[in-house]
Scaffold this active site. Structure first.
Site, PDB file in Angstrom:
ATOM      1  N   PRO A  11       0.793  -1.226   0.000  1.00 42.92           N
ATOM      2  CA  PRO A  11       0.000   0.000   0.000  1.00 42.92           C
ATOM      3  C   PRO A  11       0.830   1.283   0.000  1.00 42.92           C
ATOM      4  O   PRO A  11       0.344   2.330  -0.410  1.00 42.92           O
ATOM      5  CB  PRO A  11      -0.823  -0.108   1.284  1.00 42.92           C
ATOM      6  CG  PRO A  11      -0.096  -1.082   2.140  1.00 42.92           C
ATOM      7  CD  PRO A  11       0.563  -2.042   1.198  1.00 42.92           C
ATOM      8  N   ASP A  35       6.499   7.669 -11.647  1.00 41.94           N
ATOM      9  CA  ASP A  35       7.138   8.654 -10.760  1.00 41.94           C
ATOM     10  C   ASP A  35       6.792   8.498  -9.284  1.00 41.94           C
ATOM     11  O   ASP A  35       7.656   8.445  -8.415  1.00 41.94           O
ATOM     12  CB  ASP A  35       6.670  10.088 -11.117  1.00 41.94           C
ATOM     13  CG  ASP A  35       7.136  10.523 -12.494  1.00 41.94           C
ATOM     14  OD1 ASP A  35       8.097   9.923 -12.989  1.00 41.94           O
ATOM     15  OD2 ASP A  35       6.517  11.449 -13.062  1.00 41.94           O
ATOM     16  N   LYS A  48      21.163   4.349  -7.628  1.00 39.89           N
ATOM     17  CA  LYS A  48      20.812   3.473  -8.748  1.00 39.89           C
ATOM     18  C   LYS A  48      20.334   4.303  -9.931  1.00 39.89           C
ATOM     19  O   LYS A  48      19.851   5.420  -9.774  1.00 39.89           O
ATOM     20  CB  LYS A  48      19.694   2.508  -8.339  1.00 39.89           C
ATOM     21  CG  LYS A  48      20.112   1.544  -7.236  1.00 39.89           C
ATOM     22  CD  LYS A  48      18.980   0.646  -6.838  1.00 39.89           C
ATOM     23  CE  LYS A  48      19.339  -0.156  -5.594  1.00 39.89           C
ATOM     24  NZ  LYS A  48      20.441  -1.136  -5.821  1.00 39.89           N
ATOM     25  N   THR A 111      -1.906  -6.467  -2.106  1.00 40.01           N
ATOM     26  CA  THR A 111      -2.749  -5.699  -3.016  1.00 40.01           C
ATOM     27  C   THR A 111      -3.791  -4.892  -2.231  1.00 40.01           C
ATOM     28  O   THR A 111      -4.108  -5.202  -1.079  1.00 40.01           O
ATOM     29  CB  THR A 111      -3.412  -6.621  -4.065  1.00 40.01           C
ATOM     30  OG1 THR A 111      -4.085  -5.820  -5.044  1.00 40.01           O
ATOM     31  CG2 THR A 111      -4.418  -7.575  -3.417  1.00 40.01           C
ATOM     32  N   ALA A 112      -4.318  -3.845  -2.883  1.00 41.75           N
ATOM     33  CA  ALA A 112      -5.218  -2.915  -2.191  1.00 41.75           C
ATOM     34  C   ALA A 112      -6.475  -3.589  -1.640  1.00 41.75           C
ATOM     35  O   ALA A 112      -7.003  -3.159  -0.612  1.00 41.75           O
ATOM     36  CB  ALA A 112      -5.605  -1.772  -3.128  1.00 41.75           C
TER      37      ALA A 112
END
Lengths: 243, 243
Positions: A11, A35, A48, A111-112
């Site tokens: 999340p 982004d 990185k 997962t949400a």
């Protein structure tokens, strides 16, 4: 080795990541992602190479990730939640289909549907369906059909993408469809900004849900016919009490 | 503080746990759970009070966890996968309903639908339904109805509990129902022992799935009408390529 990790960040907060997600990012040379998600991992990306793009440039991100891998770099492609649930794991495998020498490993995240359920209580304890209300890539008729059958089957239903700027009536329409088979006082809830600053959740009935104005960082759960509210939490019983 | 953490351990290996799951266990005084899961966390339970029981004594475990919490002890109630998906989070909230002073926090883990999907490729990229074939707590007619509607809606379908000793024909029957609406060559797969020793997976068609002999440590995924096999991996496209 030519390798791409499809990393599910969960999340949003660091503690909700798995150890293998953090390790995959650490051992990668390049981070690829939208982004917002690259910002989420913050210091893990330090030092990185980073390739991030705004939303809706999914194919570009995949092609770039493949290019890095073909150069022999290990890539961590970061996604929110789980990369395999409405995430980029599928399109990455499609883009890389002509290069079986590139290993694509899915590193799962929460997962949400699960994290939203955890915030609200325990609504996913019984059979459930997960449906995205985004019609950017799916005909709206198909979404309506799935809502209709899922409601008829008395599934708990988790809705992803309940809102977008261009489509403001989708949640209300979805509720109308579910109201054909689910009662108006079906217990529901939604969570905004799960695991992030500003997290908040609301429990309501299906009829009330229809009139909510949600944003795109919201996950909705609609109960089944047995879902109840206990001490302010949304709970779907599974039947242990009856035994 | 009277607190119970409902901790999802994920598929089994330590690296697939989240940081907050490990932290919740570390800061707890007592570990409660089914024997097998308590063994999975091994050294994390060292030096702590442990209450574990064999399978099918769910209510007893919950009552014991509540008792510990009421004594002021912090409890980590461990479950495989996610405690909120066919897990113990719901029944724990039901058992503790008369004690709102006990805080119950769900610490999410990666549920088997996601970890199985990750092993096989990326089949859950589009709308999906999760259905348990266990009729211990759910009438079989209800399960059949859900299978039927989910297949009609062209969901990807993830099956939990495809087998038990007492019920050997359930998977074949479930496939028969789905075959009414899904084509015989629908791409499917199953994973045994996800994230544990002996992990293995098989891809097959829905017709072939019907005749498989699976065990109870297996998770099954049945594709939708667009699911394909790419480089030996099960992938459900979402439509990015068409744009």
């Amino acid at each position: 080795m030519k390798k791409i990790y499809m990393v599910g960040l969960g999340p949003g907060k660091r503690e909700a990541m798995t150890y293998e997600a953090v390790n995959a990012i650490r051992e990668s040379d390049v981070i690829v992602g939208y982004d917002f998600y690259v910002k989420l991992i913050g210091d893990l990306a330090a030092g990185k190479e980073v390739f991030s793009t705004p939303m809706k440039r999914e194919l570009e991100r995949c092609r770039e990730a493949l290019e890095f891998a073909l150069q022999g770099k290990t890539v961590a492609f970061v996604c929110s939640g789980d990369a395999g649930v409405y995430g980029m794991a599928g399109i990455m495998m499609e883009v890389a289909a002509g290069h079986p020498e590139v290993e694509i490993e899915v590193v799962c995240g929460v997962t949400a549907a699960c994290s939203a359920a955890g915030v609200m209580g325990a609504p996913l304890i019984h059979d459930f369906a997960v449906i995205s209300l985004s019609d950017l890539l799916t005909p709206w008729e198909k979404i309506e059909k799935r809502l209709d059958f899922a409601a008829k089957a008395d599934f708990v239903i988790c809705l992803y993408n309940p809102y977008s700027k261009k489509r403001t009536g989708h949640l209300a329409r979805a509720c109308q469809i579910m109201l054909k088979s689910k009662s108006a006082d079906t217990k529901c809830g939604y969570v905004k900004n799960i695991g992030r600053e500003g997290e908040c959740h609301v429990l309501c009935t299906l009829e009330e849900l229809r009139d909510q104005k949600l944003d795109m960082f919201t996950t909705v759960i609609v109960g089944n016919s047995e879902t109840v509210v206990l001490n302010g939490r949304l709970v779907t019983p599974r039947g242990y009490q009856n035994k």
